[in-house]
Structures are given as structure tokens and as C-alpha cells.
Design an enzyme around this catalytic site. Structure first.
Site, PDB file in Angstrom:
ATOM      1  N   HIS A   1      46.997  26.263  17.505  1.00 41.79           N
ATOM      2  CA  HIS A   1      45.840  25.665  17.037  1.00 41.79           C
ATOM      3  C   HIS A   1      45.947  25.066  15.416  1.00 41.79           C
ATOM      4  CE1 HIS A   1      46.468  30.018  15.824  1.00 41.79           C
ATOM      5  NE2 HIS A   1      45.839  29.654  14.665  1.00 41.79           N
TER       6      HIS A   1
ATOM      7  N   HIS B   1      43.932  24.144  11.883  1.00 43.44           N
ATOM      8  CA  HIS B   1      42.732  24.719  10.986  1.00 43.44           C
ATOM      9  C   HIS B   1      42.093  23.529  10.277  1.00 43.44           C
ATOM     10  CE1 HIS B   1      43.725  29.071  11.144  1.00 43.44           C
ATOM     11  NE2 HIS B   1      44.667  28.597  11.233  1.00 43.44           N
TER      12      HIS B   1
HETATM   13  P1  AMP Z   1      46.212  31.956  12.429  1.00 41.94           P
HETATM   14  O1  AMP Z   1      46.615  33.048  11.458  1.00 41.94           O
HETATM   15  O2  AMP Z   1      46.725  30.308  12.018  1.00 41.94           O
HETATM   16  O3  AMP Z   1      46.811  32.350  13.787  1.00 41.94           O
HETATM   17  O4  AMP Z   1      44.736  32.028  12.713  1.00 41.94           O
HETATM   18  C1  AMP Z   1      43.902  32.456  13.773  1.00 41.94           C
HETATM   19  C2  AMP Z   1      42.446  32.001  13.269  1.00 41.94           C
HETATM   20  O5  AMP Z   1      41.482  32.219  14.627  1.00 41.94           O
HETATM   21  C3  AMP Z   1      41.935  33.164  12.276  1.00 41.94           C
HETATM   22  O6  AMP Z   1      41.213  32.113  11.327  1.00 41.94           O
HETATM   23  C4  AMP Z   1      40.641  33.608  12.877  1.00 41.94           C
HETATM   24  O7  AMP Z   1      39.787  33.831  12.092  1.00 41.94           O
HETATM   25  C5  AMP Z   1      40.431  32.815  14.320  1.00 41.94           C
HETATM   26  N1  AMP Z   1      39.757  33.466  15.334  1.00 41.94           N
HETATM   27  C6  AMP Z   1      40.446  34.809  16.012  1.00 41.94           C
HETATM   28  N2  AMP Z   1      39.530  35.069  17.043  1.00 41.94           N
HETATM   29  C7  AMP Z   1      38.696  33.967  16.851  1.00 41.94           C
HETATM   30  C8  AMP Z   1      37.446  33.608  17.922  1.00 41.94           C
HETATM   31  N3  AMP Z   1      37.146  34.578  18.812  1.00 41.94           N
HETATM   32  N4  AMP Z   1      36.705  32.652  17.846  1.00 41.94           N
HETATM   33  C9  AMP Z   1      37.046  31.867  16.412  1.00 41.94           C
HETATM   34  N5  AMP Z   1      38.009  32.006  15.763  1.00 41.94           N
HETATM   35  C10 AMP Z   1      38.771  33.040  16.116  1.00 41.94           C
END
Ligand code: AMP
Ligand code: ZN
Length: 137
Positions: free
Chosen positions: A99, A101
Site C-alpha cells: 500500500h 500512504h
Molecule cells: P503500514 O505501517 O505501512 O503497514 O500502514 C498500515 C496502515 O493501515 C496504518 O496507517 C493503519 O492505520 C492502516 N489501517 C489498518 N487497518 C485499516 C482499516 N481497516 N482501514 C483503513 N486503514 C487501516
């Protein structure tokens, strides 16, 4: 991937605040935003990290970034933004579905990154550029 939270979001099994969707990509608001408008872009297919993503999937993700960023800037009034992309737990990745950001920024928002830079040794650089170039073949 039955247990992947982003696969479940893509499948519609758990809800999200969707802001964009096409055949290959979904974008939705981060549930734990670092700033107002923090948005995630995910491919609809499951790949753990960006280095495992096929070129066409990477292209589909990358193609929507500028348009989505413009929309987020317009909608939030943010003056700047970061594109953050974590690969692997040691790099801070928590959700193992690749993903991107988009993090809107403003002056004095206290969201700075602390990079402690080192100097590039010229012998090491020579070896490294050869090693990386060779690995690309
Ligand atoms: P990372 O640390 O790059 O893996 O980021 C994962 C991101 O996913 C974090 O910023 C979380 O807040 C976000 N996240 C986790 N679960 C969900 C969800 N159900 N809906 C939206 N964002 C999510
Ligand atoms: Zn997944």
C-alpha cells in the site's frame, strides 16, 4: 488471502471510506490517520511488498497517485504531502498487503521524519553500484 485485512476491504467484506476505485486499485481513508486526509492506495490483488509486485500492478498504483494527491490537497487545504511506502516489518510495515500512504502536510504540523544521514564512502559506492547494476540483469 483470507486473513488479509486489505483483501477483505477490496472484497467488500469489511467497510472502508472509499475515495477512488478502478479495475486494479482501491483508495480509502486510513483508519489511523497521521493527518487530515491521510489516504491509502492498495492494488486489488494481494502482494506483500512492492518488490514483489508485477510491473502492470505497480503502474496502476503509481498512475493514480498524482490525481489523487491533487484531489486530497484540494479537499483538505493541505499545502504539501508525503508519499510513504513501507516494505517489511523492519521498515515499519504493519499490513502485509502492499500500500501507498498519501499524507497531507502543513507547515509546523510536527510530522517530521528524522533521517540520520551518513556519508557515502567512495570505494563502497563503487562496489555497491556495480552490485546493484549486476543484480538488475
Ligand atoms: P503500514 O505501517 O505501512 O503497514 O500502514 C498500515 C496502515 O493501515 C496504518 O496507517 C493503519 O492505520 C492502516 N489501517 C489498518 N487497518 C485499516 C482499516 N481497516 N482501514 C483503513 N486503514 C487501516
Ligand atoms: Zn491482501
Amino acid at each position: 488471502m483470507a486473513e488479509c485485512i486489505f483483501c477483505k476491504i477490496v472484497a467488500g467484506d469489511i467497510p472502508c471510506h472509499k475515495v477512488y476505485e478502478d479495475d486494479h486499485v482501491l483508495a480509502f481513508l486510513d483508519i489511523g490517520p497521521l493527518s487530515h486526509g491521510h489516504t491509502l492506495i492498495v492494488p486489488k490483488t494481494h502482494h506483500p511488498t512492492l518488490d514483489q509486485v508485477p510491473d502492470d500492478v505497480a503502474a496502476a498504483c503509481g498512475a493514480i497517485v498524482p490525481r489523487l494527491a491533487r484531489a486530497i490537497l484540494r479537499a483538505t487545504g493541505a499545502t504539501a504531502w508525503n508519499l510513504l511506502q513501507n516494505n517489511g516489518p523492519d521498515a515499519g510495515q504493519e499490513v502485509e498487503h502492499v500500500h501507498f500512504h498519501i499524507i497531507p502536510r502543513e507547515s509546523d504540523d510536527n510530522l517530521g521524519f528524522r533521517w540520520h544521514t551518513k556519508s557515502l564512502d567512495s570505494d563502497a559506492a563503487l562496489n555497491l553500484k556495480v552490485a546493484i547494476s549486476d543484480a538488475l540483469r
